[in-house]
Write a protein that holds these residues in place. Structure first.
Motif, short mmCIF file in Angstrom:
data_model
loop_
_atom_site.label_atom_id
_atom_site.label_comp_id
_atom_site.label_asym_id
_atom_site.label_seq_id
_atom_site.Cartn_x
_atom_site.Cartn_y
_atom_site.Cartn_z
N GLU A 1 0.81 -1.21 0.00
CA GLU A 1 0.00 0.00 0.00
C GLU A 1 0.85 1.27 0.00
O GLU A 1 0.31 2.38 -0.08
N ALA A 2 2.17 1.12 0.09
CA ALA A 2 3.06 2.28 0.10
C ALA A 2 2.94 3.06 -1.20
O ALA A 2 2.95 2.48 -2.29
N LYS A 3 2.82 4.38 -1.08
CA LYS A 3 2.72 5.24 -2.26
C LYS A 3 4.10 5.65 -2.77
O LYS A 3 4.28 5.92 -3.96
N PHE A 4 5.05 5.72 -1.86
CA PHE A 4 6.41 6.09 -2.20
C PHE A 4 7.30 5.73 -1.01
O PHE A 4 6.82 5.38 0.07
N GLY A 5 8.62 5.80 -1.23
CA GLY A 5 9.56 5.63 -0.15
C GLY A 5 10.34 6.92 0.05
O GLY A 5 10.32 7.82 -0.80
N VAL A 6 11.01 7.03 1.19
CA VAL A 6 11.83 8.21 1.50
C VAL A 6 13.24 7.74 1.83
O VAL A 6 13.43 6.85 2.65
N ILE A 7 14.23 8.33 1.16
CA ILE A 7 15.63 8.07 1.49
C ILE A 7 16.21 9.37 2.02
O ILE A 7 16.21 10.39 1.33
N SER A 8 16.67 9.34 3.26
CA SER A 8 17.13 10.56 3.91
C SER A 8 18.54 10.45 4.43
O SER A 8 18.93 9.42 5.01
N ASP A 9 19.29 11.50 4.24
CA ASP A 9 20.57 11.67 4.92
C ASP A 9 20.28 11.94 6.39
O ASP A 9 19.15 12.22 6.78
N ILE A 10 21.30 11.85 7.23
CA ILE A 10 21.14 12.14 8.66
C ILE A 10 21.88 13.42 9.06
O ILE A 10 21.29 14.35 9.59
N ASP A 11 23.17 13.48 8.77
CA ASP A 11 24.01 14.58 9.23
C ASP A 11 23.62 15.90 8.58
O ASP A 11 23.64 16.05 7.36
N ASP A 12 23.24 16.86 9.41
CA ASP A 12 22.83 18.20 8.99
C ASP A 12 21.57 18.20 8.14
O ASP A 12 21.24 19.20 7.51
N THR A 13 20.88 17.06 8.11
CA THR A 13 19.59 16.97 7.45
C THR A 13 18.49 16.84 8.50
O THR A 13 17.47 17.53 8.45
N ILE A 14 18.71 15.96 9.47
CA ILE A 14 17.78 15.85 10.60
C ILE A 14 18.49 16.06 11.94
O ILE A 14 17.85 16.32 12.95
N LEU A 15 19.80 15.94 11.91
CA LEU A 15 20.62 16.08 13.12
C LEU A 15 21.74 17.07 12.85
O LEU A 15 22.52 16.88 11.91
N HIS A 16 21.80 18.15 13.64
CA HIS A 16 22.87 19.13 13.43
C HIS A 16 24.22 18.50 13.77
O HIS A 16 24.46 18.09 14.90
N THR A 17 25.07 18.43 12.76
CA THR A 17 26.38 17.78 12.93
C THR A 17 27.53 18.75 12.74
O THR A 17 28.53 18.70 13.44
N GLY A 18 27.42 19.64 11.76
CA GLY A 18 28.47 20.62 11.52
C GLY A 18 29.49 20.19 10.49
O GLY A 18 30.66 20.53 10.61
N VAL A 19 29.06 19.47 9.45
CA VAL A 19 30.02 19.00 8.45
C VAL A 19 30.61 20.15 7.63
O VAL A 19 31.63 19.98 6.97
N THR A 20 29.96 21.32 7.66
CA THR A 20 30.49 22.45 6.90
C THR A 20 31.45 23.31 7.73
O THR A 20 32.01 24.28 7.23
#
Length: 335
Positions: free
Chosen positions: A138-157
Motif C-alpha cells: 500500500e506504500a505510495k512512495f519511499g523516502v531516502i534521507s541523509d542524517i548529518d545536517d539533514t535531521i541532526l545538526h552535525t556541523g560538516v560544513t
C-alpha cells in the motif's frame, strides 16, 4: 610467557554480543546484516563528562569477532555463515521462504554464535534479535534521507569539521537535538506505510548512537545504513561506488515499482548525488528536499544548480513547516 598473556587475555575477555542492524528486503529477498563484537557495556543514557568520554572511546575501540560461525533463524529456517575480517555479517540472497511481517512490515529473525569455543564468553542468552523491513504494497512512495545536517545538526560544513568532532564525541544522543520539525515532517511522509530509509556517511560504530537518537526524537522507524570505518591498514574490499551512491542505488533496485523522495542537505555532495540518481533512474524520483546550511558559498552554489531545474519538484528547505506545505501541495502529505 606468551602463553600466560594469551590465557590472561582469554580470561578477561568481555562478554560477546551481536548487533543486528535494521535492514530492508522483500518477500523474496533476504538482506540481513549486523556485526559481532565484544560487549563493551555502553550505556547511552548515562550523563556526565567521564561517562561520555568512556562511551565515545568504546564506540571506536571495538573488538570484533572475526571469521566466526554464526546461525541465522528466520521463522524456523536456519542459515549458516561466517562474520568477515571486521566482524560484520551479511546474508543477501533470493529466497522462496513464506514468512510473515508485523503490522508495520518488519520481519523478525534471530542470530546467534555457532562456535563452541566461544561459549565461556557468552554471559547471556546466545540469541540476538534483528529486523528487516518489507514495505507494504500500500506504500505510495519511499523516502531516502541523509542524517548529518539533514535531521541532526552535525556541523560538516565547519572549518576542519571541528563541530563534527564536538557533536559526535562530546555530546550524548539525549543532548543532540533534531532540526526543528523534522520528526513531524518524516512522520507525515511515513503515514504508517511509506518506508523511510536513513543513509549516512557516519561509520557503523555510531549505529546504536544514531538508533537511540532517532527513537528518542520520535522519528519513524526505518533501516539505518552506515559505512565501514576504514583504517589505513584496512584490507577489506572497497565498494566500487561511494557509500551513499551504493546504498541509494541498492534501495532503488530492490523496489523497482516504488518512487522515492530524496532528502539531504546543501552542505556536501547530496545535491550532486541526487541529480545523478535522477539521471540513472528516470521517473523514479518524486521530489528532492535539501536542508539549507550556514555556509554562504555552498548555499549560493546549490541555489544556482537548481535555478532553472524543471525535471521534478525540488525545495531548498529553510524550515520544516515550509517543507510540509510543499509536500502537501504536491500530494505527498494528505491535506
Amino acid at each position: 610467557m606468551s602463553w600466560f598473556f594469551y590465557i590472561w587475555n582469554m580470561l578477561k575477555r568481555d562478554p560477546l554480543q551481536i548487533i543486528p542492524f535494521l535492514t530492508y528486503g522483500t518477500s523474496k529477498h533476504l538482506y540481513l546484516r549486523g556485526r559481532a563484537l565484544e560487549d563493551e557495556d555502553i550505556d547511552l543514557s548515562k550523563k556526565g563528562w567521564f561517562n561520555l568520554l568512556v562511551n565515545s572511546w568504546k564506540r571506536f575501540e571495538t573488538d570484533e569477532i572475526r571469521n566466526t560461525a554464526i546461525q541465522i533463524s528466520v521463522e524456523g529456517n536456519e542459515f549458516h555463515l561466517k562474520t568477515d575480517a571486521e566482524g560484520y555479517y551479511l546474508y543477501d540472497v533470493s529466497t522462496e521462504l513464506d514468512f510473515k511481517t508485523d503490522a508495520e512490515g518488519w520481519l523478525s529473525y534471530k542470530v546467534k554464535y555457532n562456535d563452541n569455543s566461544l561459549k565461556r564468553h557468552i554471559q547471556q542468552d546466545n540469541l540476538f534479535k534483528g529486523q528487516m523491513l518489507v514495505p507494504s504494497q500500500e506504500a505510495k512512495f519511499g523516502v531516502i534521507s541523509d542524517i548529518d545536517d539533514t535531521i541532526l545538526h552535525t556541523g560538516v560544513t565547519s572549518r576542519l569539521k571541528w563541530k563534527v568532532v564536538v557533536n559526535t564525541f562530546f555530546k550524548t544522543p539525549l543532548k543532540r537535538k533534531a532540526l526543528e520539525g523534522t520528526a513531524e515532517f518524516y512522520e507525515l511522509l511515513h503515514d504508517t506505510v511509506n518506508p523511510i530509509f536513513y543513509v549516512s556517511n557516519s561509520p557503523w560504530n555510531l549505529y546504536r548512537y544514531l538508533e537511540f537518537f532517532l527513537k528518542s526524537n520520535a522519528f519513524p522507524k526505518g533501516p539505518i545504513l552506515l559505512r565501514d570505518f576504514r583504517t589505513p591498514f584496512d584490507k577489506t574490499p572497497k565498494l566500487e561506488l561511494a557509500h551513499k551512491y551504493h546504498e541509494v542505488f541498492n534501495i532503488l533496485k530492490t523496489y523497482p515499482d516504488l518512487k522515492f523522495i530524496l532528502i539531504g542537505d546543501c552542505g556536501e555532495k547530496d545535491a550532486y548525488i541526487y541529480l545523478d540518481v535522477v539521471e540513472k533512474f528516470p521517473n523514479r524520483i518524486a521530489a528532492i528536499y535539501l536542508r539549507s546550511v550556514e555556509h554562504k558559498k555552498r548555499m549560493k552554489r546549490i541555489k544556482n544548480l537548481f535555478k532553472d531545474y524543471k525535471e521534478l519538484p525540488v525545495l531548498i528547505v529553510d524550515n520544516s513547516s515550509e517543507a510540509i506545505m510543499h509536500a502537501k501541495a504536491h500530494g505527498f502529505i494528505e491535506m
